[in-house]
Design a protein around this motif. Structure first.
Motif, PDB file in Angstrom:
ATOM      1  N   ARG A 273       1.123 -21.452 -14.292  1.00 31.45           N
ATOM      2  CA  ARG A 273       0.017 -20.956 -13.476  1.00 31.45           C
ATOM      3  C   ARG A 273       0.527 -20.460 -12.127  1.00 31.45           C
ATOM      4  N   ASP A 274       1.411 -21.238 -11.514  1.00 29.00           N
ATOM      5  CA  ASP A 274       1.928 -20.871 -10.201  1.00 29.00           C
ATOM      6  C   ASP A 274       2.747 -19.575 -10.269  1.00 29.00           C
ATOM      7  N   TRP A 275       3.543 -19.408 -11.315  1.00 31.07           N
ATOM      8  CA  TRP A 275       4.317 -18.170 -11.462  1.00 31.07           C
ATOM      9  C   TRP A 275       3.379 -16.968 -11.528  1.00 31.07           C
ATOM     10  N   THR A 276       2.311 -17.097 -12.317  1.00 29.13           N
ATOM     11  CA  THR A 276       1.368 -15.996 -12.497  1.00 29.13           C
ATOM     12  C   THR A 276       0.678 -15.649 -11.188  1.00 29.13           C
ATOM     13  N   GLY A 277       0.177 -16.667 -10.490  1.00 27.74           N
ATOM     14  CA  GLY A 277      -0.507 -16.430  -9.223  1.00 27.74           C
ATOM     15  C   GLY A 277       0.404 -15.886  -8.150  1.00 27.74           C
ATOM     16  N   LYS A 278       1.630 -16.410  -8.064  1.00 31.96           N
ATOM     17  CA  LYS A 278       2.575 -15.933  -7.053  1.00 31.96           C
ATOM     18  C   LYS A 278       2.989 -14.491  -7.316  1.00 31.96           C
ATOM     19  N   ALA A 279       3.206 -14.144  -8.584  1.00 31.18           N
ATOM     20  CA  ALA A 279       3.600 -12.775  -8.916  1.00 31.18           C
ATOM     21  C   ALA A 279       2.544 -11.780  -8.454  1.00 31.18           C
ATOM     22  N   LEU A 280       1.279 -12.109  -8.694  1.00 31.38           N
ATOM     23  CA  LEU A 280       0.200 -11.231  -8.251  1.00 31.38           C
ATOM     24  C   LEU A 280       0.056 -11.284  -6.732  1.00 31.38           C
ATOM     25  N   GLY A 281       0.142 -12.476  -6.160  1.00 26.86           N
ATOM     26  CA  GLY A 281      -0.034 -12.626  -4.721  1.00 26.86           C
ATOM     27  C   GLY A 281       1.027 -11.905  -3.917  1.00 26.86           C
ATOM     28  N   GLU A 282       2.264 -11.920  -4.365  1.00 30.76           N
ATOM     29  CA  GLU A 282       3.341 -11.255  -3.630  1.00 30.76           C
ATOM     30  C   GLU A 282       3.144  -9.745  -3.607  1.00 30.76           C
ATOM     31  N   VAL A 283       2.692  -9.184  -4.719  1.00 28.64           N
ATOM     32  CA  VAL A 283       2.387  -7.753  -4.733  1.00 28.64           C
ATOM     33  C   VAL A 283       1.238  -7.452  -3.779  1.00 28.64           C
ATOM     34  N   ALA A 284       0.202  -8.299  -3.826  1.00 28.25           N
ATOM     35  CA  ALA A 284      -0.951  -8.094  -2.951  1.00 28.25           C
ATOM     36  C   ALA A 284      -0.551  -8.144  -1.477  1.00 28.25           C
ATOM     37  N   VAL A 285       0.323  -9.070  -1.118  1.00 27.81           N
ATOM     38  CA  VAL A 285       0.777  -9.183   0.267  1.00 27.81           C
ATOM     39  C   VAL A 285       1.534  -7.925   0.689  1.00 27.81           C
ATOM     40  N   ASN A 286       2.440  -7.458  -0.159  1.00 27.50           N
ATOM     41  CA  ASN A 286       3.224  -6.261   0.175  1.00 27.50           C
ATOM     42  C   ASN A 286       2.321  -5.050   0.376  1.00 27.50           C
ATOM     43  N   VAL A 287       1.326  -4.915  -0.489  1.00 27.24           N
ATOM     44  CA  VAL A 287       0.408  -3.773  -0.361  1.00 27.24           C
ATOM     45  C   VAL A 287      -0.436  -3.915   0.892  1.00 27.24           C
ATOM     46  N   ALA A 288      -0.998  -5.113   1.099  1.00 28.90           N
ATOM     47  CA  ALA A 288      -1.882  -5.337   2.251  1.00 28.90           C
ATOM     48  C   ALA A 288      -1.170  -5.051   3.564  1.00 28.90           C
ATOM     49  N   ARG A 289       0.094  -5.421   3.662  1.00 29.21           N
ATOM     50  CA  ARG A 289       0.848  -5.206   4.895  1.00 29.21           C
ATOM     51  C   ARG A 289       1.079  -3.727   5.195  1.00 29.21           C
ATOM     52  N   GLN A 290       1.084  -2.909   4.158  1.00 31.18           N
ATOM     53  CA  GLN A 290       1.324  -1.478   4.357  1.00 31.18           C
ATOM     54  C   GLN A 290       0.049  -0.694   4.656  1.00 31.18           C
ATOM     55  N   ILE A 291      -1.106  -1.319   4.461  1.00 31.61           N
ATOM     56  CA  ILE A 291      -2.376  -0.620   4.700  1.00 31.61           C
ATOM     57  C   ILE A 291      -2.599  -0.464   6.192  1.00 31.61           C
ATOM     58  N   ARG A 292      -2.960   0.721   6.598  1.00 31.79           N
ATOM     59  CA  ARG A 292      -3.341   0.988   7.981  1.00 31.79           C
ATOM     60  C   ARG A 292      -4.851   1.170   8.019  1.00 31.79           C
ATOM     61  N   THR A 293      -5.542   0.151   8.466  1.00 28.65           N
ATOM     62  CA  THR A 293      -7.001   0.224   8.496  1.00 28.65           C
ATOM     63  C   THR A 293      -7.458   1.192   9.577  1.00 28.65           C
ATOM     64  N   GLU A 294      -8.634   1.772   9.366  1.00 28.32           N
ATOM     65  CA  GLU A 294      -9.177   2.746  10.301  1.00 28.32           C
ATOM     66  C   GLU A 294     -10.617   2.389  10.653  1.00 28.32           C
ATOM     67  N   SER A 295     -10.981   2.685  11.876  1.00 29.87           N
ATOM     68  CA  SER A 295     -12.379   2.554  12.268  1.00 29.87           C
ATOM     69  C   SER A 295     -13.111   3.821  11.864  1.00 29.87           C
ATOM     70  N   GLU A 296     -14.366   3.688  11.521  1.00 30.86           N
ATOM     71  CA  GLU A 296     -15.178   4.821  11.079  1.00 30.86           C
ATOM     72  C   GLU A 296     -16.428   4.882  11.955  1.00 30.86           C
ATOM     73  N   PRO A 297     -16.482   5.852  12.892  1.00 33.40           N
ATOM     74  CA  PRO A 297     -17.634   5.903  13.801  1.00 33.40           C
ATOM     75  C   PRO A 297     -18.949   6.181  13.093  1.00 33.40           C
ATOM     76  N   ASN A 298     -18.885   6.827  11.933  1.00 28.27           N
ATOM     77  CA  ASN A 298     -20.105   7.099  11.160  1.00 28.27           C
ATOM     78  C   ASN A 298     -20.075   6.290   9.858  1.00 28.27           C
ATOM     79  N   ALA A 299     -19.839   5.011   9.997  1.00 34.48           N
ATOM     80  CA  ALA A 299     -19.748   4.140   8.825  1.00 34.48           C
ATOM     81  C   ALA A 299     -21.059   4.130   8.056  1.00 34.48           C
TER      82      ALA A 299
END
Length: 450
Positions: A273-299
């Motif tokens: 279980r831990d291997w499965t969760g960590k494998a997915l979590g590590e990819v998610a962390v790498n992707v999340a760190r590369q995202i540049r969030t933006e503000s949207e004045p007309n959200a």
């Protein structure tokens, strides 16, 4: 006169600022683990109740506000979303906090308590407690809205396989465990990330959308657990730091198992279980760190909630009798009401005209998620299964004709073509919300503009 003109200009400026309000968001998290002794979800051959807790079950809440509309998202560490009465109760409470659209989605862990549409003896105590805590979490999130930025990103993770093997002669074989990680098709390895930050760039929420059954633990496990999604959320939250919350949003895993499915406890199921969760979590962390969030004045937040009329797939009486023979004593734990006519709750959400969510009330086959992403008119398309209800499996028409578990079994009771219809409706709704489909013929639109 000058004073009047200045006042009018000031009022106009205030109006423009209000109309151009950006995005705001708030989060909350509450534990919903039942006490020991509840029957457990997911395996009809598991007859003994839960003996304790391996890791806690949570409800994570995100409230997003834009253009005077609020979207509430509740992610549950449960096998399925609550029944209609409990969901109506949550909606009623959420509406008092200004939440216009509520999505209650489950990870589909098979190590949680049984959830039913209807209970013979009323809603059980653990569920009433969970609903009360979720209501309070929605209130806290709605009361703690902060200016927010949003962004998306994508990665790839291989932690599972297609569990229905179509043979050369057209027959279908059950392929439950794949320890050697043999490639199968179709699968969707896409890890879709939606990141919400505070105005200063600090992470508030990371939503991880992925398709794979949380069944690393098998029927011999008698302890509550979020399975691999729980490990994934801990990995992401640990990497991001602060008070950021990680959400697991189950996609369309109707025919997808983890490589190490139904692992007996004595064969080191926790490590798998831990291997499965960590494998997915590590990819998610790498992707999340590369995202540049933006503000949207007309959200903006647009949404469509509807009830799609469907028929039951089988003869009602024959199906009921067959289920009783198949499930035996487990019949009362999983079957509430069988009627010939059904109404499936489906939701489509569009955030800032560029992020689309479609939500279905059950276990869609993975082809539907792939098809939704290909056809959706915006680039960011998220698929949420197990949301706002539960109506079993939704196989593709092709797989319904070939058969196999989830394709032509007792757990598949909605008419053939339901999944295709839900994807079609969601695609149409996004085009409508983008203003690219209209409610009047072109001739009438032209005349009205003249």
């Amino acid at each position: 006169m000058r004073l009047l003109c200045w006042f009018a200009a000031a009022m106009l400026a205030c109006t423009c600022i209000a109309a151009a309000a950006g995005l705001r968001a708030g989060i909350a998290k509450v534990e919903i683990t039942p006490p020991a002794g509840e029957q457990m979800w997911g395996y009809e051959n598991r007859t003994k109740p839960a003996t304790g807790t391996l890791d806690p079950l949570y409800a994570r809440v995100l409230v997003i506000e834009a253009n005077n509309r609020r979207l509430g998202l509740v992610a549950l560490d449960l096998g399925r979303a609550f029944g209609s009465a409990s969901l109506d109760q949550l909606r009623s409470e959420a509406s008092r906090d200004g939440i216009s659209c509520l999505l209650v989605t489950a990870s589909h862990t098979h190590s949680g308590p049984v959830v039913q549409d209807e209970y013979r003896n009323g809603i059980p105590s653990w569920e009433r407690t969970a609903l009360s805590r979720i209501k309070e979490a929605l209130q806290r999130a709605a009361a703690d809205l902060t200016d927010a930025r949003i962004g998306t990103g994508y990665g790839t993770a291989y932690i599972g396989h297609n569990r229905l093997r179509v043979n050369a002669d057209g027959t279908v074989s059950w392929f439950e465990v794949n320890e050697t990680q043999i490639p199968t098709a179709p699968v969707d390895p896409t890890v879709s990330i939606l990141r919400v930050d505070r105005a200063d760039g600090r992470s508030l929420a990371v939503l991880v959308n992925y398709s794979c059954h949380p069944v690393v633990f098998g029927a011999d496990n008698l302890q509550y657990s979020a399975d691999y999604p729980g490990v994934m959320t801990r990995v992401v939250e640990g990497a991001l730091g602060g008070d950021a919350l990680a959400f697991f949003l189950q996609g369309a895993p109707g025919d997808i198992n983890p490589y190490y499915a139904v692992t007996p406890l004595k064969q080191d199921a926790i490590r798998r279980r831990d291997w499965t969760g960590k494998a997915l979590g590590e990819v998610a962390v790498n992707v999340a760190r590369q995202i540049r969030t933006e503000s949207e004045p007309n959200a903006s937040i647009d949404f469509v909630e509807e009830k799609l009329p469907m028929h039951i797939r089988w003869d009602v009486e024959g199906f009921r009798l067959g289920l009783k023979r198949f499930l035996g004593d487990a019949y009362d734990r999983y079957v509430s009401r069988i009627t010939p006519n059904l109404e499936l709750p489906a939701s489509t959400v569009l955030i800032n005209k560029r992020i689309a969510l479609m939500a279905v009330p059950g276990e869609a086959f993975v082809d539907f998620q792939i098809n939704w992403r290909q056809r959706c008119p915006v680039a960011n398309a998220f698929f949420l299964g197990y949301t706002n209800g539960y109506f079993g499996y939704f196989p593709t028409i092709r797989m319904a004709s070939l058969g196999g578990y989830g394709a032509a079994s007792a757990s598949t009771w909605v008419e053939v073509g339901a999944g295709e219809r839900m994807v079609d409706r969601a695609v149409v709704h996004v085009y409508e919300m983008l203003g690219r489909l209209h409610s009047e013929p072109e001739e009438m639109l032209k005349n009205s503009s003249q």
